[in-house]
Design a protein around this motif. Structure first.
Motif, PDB file in Angstrom:
ATOM      1  N   ILE A 195      11.101  -0.791   0.415  1.00  0.00           N
ATOM      2  CA  ILE A 195      10.213  -1.548   1.302  1.00  0.00           C
ATOM      3  C   ILE A 195      10.977  -2.622   2.041  1.00  0.00           C
ATOM      4  O   ILE A 195      10.743  -2.859   3.235  1.00  0.00           O
ATOM      5  N   VAL A 196      11.888  -3.291   1.374  1.00  0.00           N
ATOM      6  CA  VAL A 196      12.727  -4.294   2.039  1.00  0.00           C
ATOM      7  C   VAL A 196      13.543  -3.617   3.134  1.00  0.00           C
ATOM      8  O   VAL A 196      13.735  -4.175   4.219  1.00  0.00           O
ATOM      9  N   ARG A 197      14.008  -2.414   2.880  1.00  0.00           N
ATOM     10  CA  ARG A 197      14.831  -1.695   3.853  1.00  0.00           C
ATOM     11  C   ARG A 197      14.003  -1.149   5.025  1.00  0.00           C
ATOM     12  O   ARG A 197      14.444  -1.200   6.179  1.00  0.00           O
ATOM     13  N   MET A 198      12.805  -0.633   4.746  1.00  0.00           N
ATOM     14  CA  MET A 198      12.048   0.031   5.806  1.00  0.00           C
ATOM     15  C   MET A 198      10.976  -0.848   6.444  1.00  0.00           C
ATOM     16  O   MET A 198      10.458  -0.526   7.503  1.00  0.00           O
ATOM     17  N   GLY A 199      10.606  -1.958   5.786  1.00  0.00           N
ATOM     18  CA  GLY A 199       9.590  -2.849   6.335  1.00  0.00           C
ATOM     19  C   GLY A 199       8.206  -2.548   5.790  1.00  0.00           C
ATOM     20  O   GLY A 199       7.925  -1.445   5.304  1.00  0.00           O
ATOM     21  N   PHE A 200       7.317  -3.541   5.893  1.00  0.00           N
ATOM     22  CA  PHE A 200       5.985  -3.462   5.293  1.00  0.00           C
ATOM     23  C   PHE A 200       5.143  -2.342   5.899  1.00  0.00           C
ATOM     24  O   PHE A 200       4.519  -1.556   5.187  1.00  0.00           O
ATOM     25  N   ARG A 201       5.116  -2.235   7.213  1.00  0.00           N
ATOM     26  CA  ARG A 201       4.257  -1.241   7.875  1.00  0.00           C
ATOM     27  C   ARG A 201       4.726   0.188   7.575  1.00  0.00           C
ATOM     28  O   ARG A 201       3.906   1.052   7.236  1.00  0.00           O
ATOM     29  N   ASN A 202       6.025   0.432   7.674  1.00  0.00           N
ATOM     30  CA  ASN A 202       6.539   1.755   7.328  1.00  0.00           C
ATOM     31  C   ASN A 202       6.340   2.057   5.852  1.00  0.00           C
ATOM     32  O   ASN A 202       6.139   3.213   5.457  1.00  0.00           O
ATOM     33  N   GLY A 203       6.386   0.993   5.031  1.00  0.00           N
ATOM     34  CA  GLY A 203       6.162   1.171   3.602  1.00  0.00           C
ATOM     35  C   GLY A 203       4.763   1.663   3.299  1.00  0.00           C
ATOM     36  O   GLY A 203       4.554   2.431   2.352  1.00  0.00           O
ATOM     37  N   LYS A 204       3.783   1.243   4.088  1.00  0.00           N
ATOM     38  CA  LYS A 204       2.411   1.728   3.892  1.00  0.00           C
ATOM     39  C   LYS A 204       2.300   3.202   4.284  1.00  0.00           C
ATOM     40  O   LYS A 204       1.557   3.964   3.649  1.00  0.00           O
TER      41      LYS A 204
END
Length: 299
Positions: free
Chosen positions: A214-223
């Motif tokens: 999630i740190v690598r891909m970001g919050f929105r992509n993590g969802k």
């Protein structure tokens, strides 16, 4: 807070239902193929819970000394972070937990393979030792894999593949291709639970240098990644049930797909990480409920 309650909080008992979901699913598979042993089942459950408690204690220790469990953290307060347990106390608790795990591993291996020579016992002893290593090394040490974004892979392998297929093999001494569908089901859903945890904590993890996916891909992509994990888990489960059910009551376990699908939609709509915390419990219990209903239907 009494010392007993402190240790119970450190053990994070609320995580145990998810930890035994793979064992329940693997045992249900064994029953489906005409195999089963209550003593092995009970020992396997306690072994899985032991691994999870070791992981929880090690996670409390590792994140505590590395700063991931800081005052910015959204989730439940950790015992090292709060000062309720010292480093020495927590490290001692980890070693005691590891010792108990080893006894349980040896007992379940003896019970399952006492008439099968040395190969199977050595293989499962190696897997037991590897499970203990994985439980500790998620956050502890300079090469902690959770800080490198590999936690998702390990959760999928150990909660899914090893728990479901390994526990099935304890009873049956064989595996089937379709069993992989259920291993993937628990693997994807368990990884989604970890991903939800990382979504909630991504800001504090970023500050502590914990480079989760999630740190690598970001919050929105993590969802979006979370939705994919849930979709794949439900797809694998549905495929197994449709391919192997021959009684109406065996389809009842598919009801559990509904709350998990609702959870998927809720997570998609959430914008504040703090609002994700209640969803952790819902998804973990939803996965556990799926395993239990599957066990009842295919027993």
């Amino acid at each position: 807070m009494s010392k007993i309650n402190v240790w119970l909080n450190a053990a994070r008992l609320r995580t145990l239902p998810l930890s035994i979901s793979g064992i329940i699913m693997g045992t249900a598979l064994a029953n489906f193929y005409g195999k089963g042993n209550l003593s092995i089942f009970i020992l396997a459950l306690f072994t899985a819970m032991g691994f999870q408690i070791t992981s929880n204690l090690a996670n409390d220790y590792g994140d505590g000394i590395k700063g991931a469990d800081s005052e910015d953290r959204i989730g439940p307060q950790r015992m090292l972070q709060s000062g309720r347990l010292s480093r020495k106390e927590l490290k001692g608790g980890i070693w005691v937990s590891i010792g108990i795990n080893m006894v349980l591993v040896l007992c379940v291996i003896f019970l399952a393979f006492k008439e099968y020579g040395i190969a199977y016992p050595l293989l499962f002893l190696a897997m037991g030792l590897l499970s203990i290593w994985a439980a500790v090394k998620y956050t502890v040490g300079t090469s902690a894999y959770g800080y490198m974004g590999l936690g998702d892979v390990f959760v999928f392998v150990f909660f899914g593949g090893l728990a479901v297929l390994g526990s099935m093999f304890l009873y049956t001494k064989f595996l089937t291709p379709q069993a992989i569908l259920l291993a993937c089901t628990i693997g994807f859903l368990s990884t989604a639970v970890l991903n939800l945890n990382n979504l909630r904590d991504h800001e504090s993890d970023k500050k502590a240098g914990k480079k989760t996916l999630i740190v690598r891909m970001g919050f929105r992509n993590g969802k979006l990644y979370h939705a994919l994990l849930l979709f794949l888990g439900l797809l694998c489960f549905t495929c197994f049930v449709l391919l192997n059910s021959n009684q109406w009551y065996q389809f009842v376990c598919l009801i559990t797909c509904v709350p998990i699908a609702i959870h998927m939609w809720k997570v998609h709509k959430i914008e504040q990480p703090a609002s994700l915390d209640p969803e952790l419990k819902r998804l973990a219990l939803g996965t556990f409920g799926m395993a239990v209903l599957f066990y009842i239907g295919f027993n």
